[in-house]
Design an enzyme around this catalytic site. Structure first.
Site, mmCIF file in Angstrom:
data_model
loop_
_atom_site.group_PDB
_atom_site.id
_atom_site.type_symbol
_atom_site.label_atom_id
_atom_site.label_comp_id
_atom_site.label_asym_id
_atom_site.label_seq_id
_atom_site.Cartn_x
_atom_site.Cartn_y
_atom_site.Cartn_z
ATOM 1 C CB THR A 1 -3.637 -4.989 -3.518
ATOM 2 O OG1 THR A 1 -4.920 -4.436 -3.247
ATOM 3 C CG2 THR A 1 -2.595 -3.889 -3.491
ATOM 4 C CG HIS B 1 2.290 -8.541 -1.706
ATOM 5 N ND1 HIS B 1 1.244 -9.418 -1.849
ATOM 6 C CD2 HIS B 1 1.717 -7.308 -1.620
ATOM 7 C CE1 HIS B 1 0.098 -8.754 -1.846
ATOM 8 N NE2 HIS B 1 0.363 -7.474 -1.700
ATOM 9 C CB VAL C 1 -0.546 -9.561 -5.613
ATOM 10 C CG1 VAL C 1 0.670 -10.288 -5.062
ATOM 11 C CG2 VAL C 1 -0.142 -8.679 -6.786
ATOM 12 C CD GLU C 2 -2.981 -9.736 -0.150
ATOM 13 O OE1 GLU C 2 -3.076 -10.909 0.244
ATOM 14 O OE2 GLU C 2 -2.311 -8.865 0.442
ATOM 15 C CB SER C 3 -7.569 -13.370 -3.764
ATOM 16 O OG SER C 3 -8.121 -12.260 -4.481
#
Length: 465
Positions: A136, A245, A139-141
């Protein structure tokens, strides 16, 4: 076992077999074979010890099961434990096709993830959580520990300040726990577990709530229930960012974990720890520490990006630093030989006429609270000639300062304006006025680009420079 003890055991066995014959019972085949077999002659040593014995000790070997071979490749290890990659949906396939066309993009992502993945996976396993959650942050950072969004989310796990503090992360002038790999991972997994319980074990809704906020996802579920519609993730009306996302995360997980199936050859990652935690007593000048102990500065800073000013002030007392495994021996050896004074970064300042704590703090790029804390001051009153300790500035090379210049850029980006909608306004007009896109304004405020604005409605806007 001594010879005498083995003979006693065999005598007992012989007695048991004799009893079996008397009772006309049929002993197991293995016992029959032992009884009927011709015993080999005793060795000279055994004969001299037990001359009157006609029994020969039998050594029964217990085969030891071979230890499973260690899995040296982290990708192979995860492959044997995948859980969520079985989820199928056309949107996931779309992202898989996109990433397969841009395999260099995947290699770039895996290289950035390499220093952190093993640790995150270990922590997920301890909690019996799906290992796909380790992707994750991709995708987040994009696995950038210094990542900072315009809406103030920061770190690998992109925590908002309020949520971060709610899960025990500290944020102050010197330190931001959202960028601390160990602390933020603990907080993120705590948050995931909390959300997963709230959404009855549904991991897709859990990750959606992490990205969009639990309240917003609960509202979307409530609307679908009222309309007698399904309440799974794919059926909910959520912002485009969140709709993208989840399938993007699942597509990345499937491609990375099952590389062979897609003919991918990505950056190999060893299935072993990349760093160890070492407790250091403050104050510590991180630049001097890296230089004096022979650490690769870029790698060291990337493992320890939570400290805002390249040093840890004395009021922090101590800090846990992450050190690359391959550098540990040299680091500990050299550290033991260094005087503590070498890392002291505070310096003395003598109060002059016209000085105040506010003026001194502004001049030396610090805060009044920090000066009061380091000097144990209970009030803002100071006297001419009084000696104060001030946090010292760290001199760094251009290369080192470039790494941390991102922080000051992020601070500038955090400054936003509250614009109140006026008569005749539209999202397009407001976007044009502040030189940003309508999509960005909608994203910053959690609204649709098609939403009709009402007069007086407040909007958060980060104007273009």
């Amino acid at each position: 076992m001594h010879i005498k003890q083995r003979l006693i055991i065999l005598l007992t066995l012989a007695s048991t077999l004799a009893a079996c014959k008397t009772l006309n019972t049929q002993p197991p085949s293995d016992v029959t074979e032992i009884e009927n077999s011709s015993p080999p002659p005793l060795s000279t040593k055994e004969s001299s010890t037990e001359e009157n014995s006609s029994l020969t000790p039998i050594t029964v070997e217990n085969p030891v099961a071979e230890k499973p071979k260690a899995i040296l490749d982290l990708w192979q290890y995860i492959q044997s434990k995948q859980h969520l990659t079985s989820v199928q949906h056309p949107k996931i396939k779309q992202f898989e096709k996109y990433f397969l066309k841009h395999s260099r993009y995947l290699n770039n992502k895996t290289e950035k993830a390499a220093p952190y993945l093993y640790y995150i996976i270990q922590e997920l396993e301890k909690r019996d959580m799906p290992l796909e959650l380790a992707f994750t942050p991709m995708v987040e950072s994009n696995f950038d520990p210094l990542a900072h969004s315009v809406v103030q989310a920061a770190g690998l796990w992109q925590f908002m300040p309020k949520t971060a503090k709610g899960f025990g992360l500290k944020i102050n002038e010197w330190y931001d726990g959202r960028r601390d790999l160990v602390a933020s991972t603990t907080a993120a997994l705590d948050y995931y577990q909390y959300l997963n319980k709230l959404f009855n074990g549904d991991w897709l809704l859990t990750v959606a709530a992490y990205n969009y906020g639990q309240g917003n996802v609960l509202k979307a579920i409530k609307k679908n229930k009222q309309a007698n519609k399904p309440v799974d993730f794919w059926s909910l009306k959520l912002p485009k960012e969140t709709q993208r996302h989840i399938p993007k995360w699942l597509a990345l997980s499937n491609l990375l974990i099952n590389q062979a199936e897609f003919n991918l050859k990505l950056t190999p990652i060893k299935n072993q720890a990349r760093f160890e935690s070492v407790e250091i007593t403050a104050p510590v000048n991180l630049v001097q520490l890296a230089n004096s102990t022979g650490l690769d500065k870029d790698e060291f800073y990337r493992l320890n990006p939570a400290f805002n000013r390249l040093f840890i002030p004395v009021e922090h007392q101590k800090a846990d630093l992450l050190i690359p495994v391959e550098s540990m021996f040299e680091f500990e050896t050299k550290l033991a030989m260094l005087p503590a004074s070498q890392f002291n970064v505070s310096f003395n300042y003598k109060v002059r006429a016209g000085d105040s704590l506010i003026k001194i703090a502004k001049k030396h790029n610090t805060k009044v609270a920090s000066i009061k804390s380091i000097n144990h001051l209970k009030s803002d009153r100071i006297k001419i000639g009084q000696t104060l300790k001030l946090p010292g500035a760290v001199e760094v090379s251009k290369e080192e300062s470039a790494f941390f210049n991102k922080l000051s850029n992020y601070k500038k980006r955090r400054k936003y304006k509250i614009y109140k909608v006026r008569s005749g306004d539209s999202l397009w007009k407001i976007a044009k006025k502040f030189k940003v896109s309508t999509n960005k304004i909608a994203k910053w405020n959690g609204i649709s680009t098609k939403k009709i604005l009402r007069i007086g409605q407040p909007l958060k806007i980060w104007p273009s420079p």
